[in-house]
Design an enzyme around this catalytic site. Structure first.
Site, PDB file in Angstrom:
ATOM      1  CB  CYS A  30      24.830  68.086  79.974  1.00  0.00           C
ATOM      2  SG  CYS A  30      23.397  68.407  78.940  1.00  0.00           S
ATOM      3  CB  CYS A  33      26.236  69.099  76.697  1.00  0.00           C
ATOM      4  SG  CYS A  33      25.330  70.290  77.693  1.00  0.00           S
TER       5      CYS A  33
END
Length: 104
Positions: A30, A33
């Site tokens: 991600c 992230c």
């Protein structure tokens, strides 16, 4: 960002945990992230006595669903098993520090 798949506590373990715990939901792939990792690491690492649990979330992973996680990263701030704060895609140090103050 590496997220261990082992040693992930169950929801009941988190619900009965003692003291301050930050549960971070995300994935290694991600972009949000990965971008948030330096900020998260810096703030959480400076909070003495706070347990930081990183959970790889995604399809077939139920723990994130029990916390109604919809976007990554989501950090759930618990004290003695009770959710007292939540940060979704944190972008500022202040956001994380404010959430930590609620459990620390």
């Amino acid at each position: 960002m590496t997220m261990p798949s082992s040693n992930v506590p169950s929801r009941s373990e988190l619900d009965t945990s003692q003291g301050p715990v930050v549960v971070e939901f995300g994935t290694p792939w991600c972009g949000y992230c990965r971008a948030a990792q330096p900020l998260i690491k810096e703030v959480i690492d400076q909070a003495a006595g706070v347990r930081h649990v990183r959970v790889e979330d995604g399809k077939g992973k139920r723990l994130g669903r029990t916390y109604q996680v919809k976007l990554w990263p989501t950090l759930v701030f618990l004290k003695d098993g009770q959710e007292l704060a939540r940060c979704v895609r944190p972008a500022t140090r202040q956001t994380l520090e404010d959430a930590l103050a609620r459990i620390h």
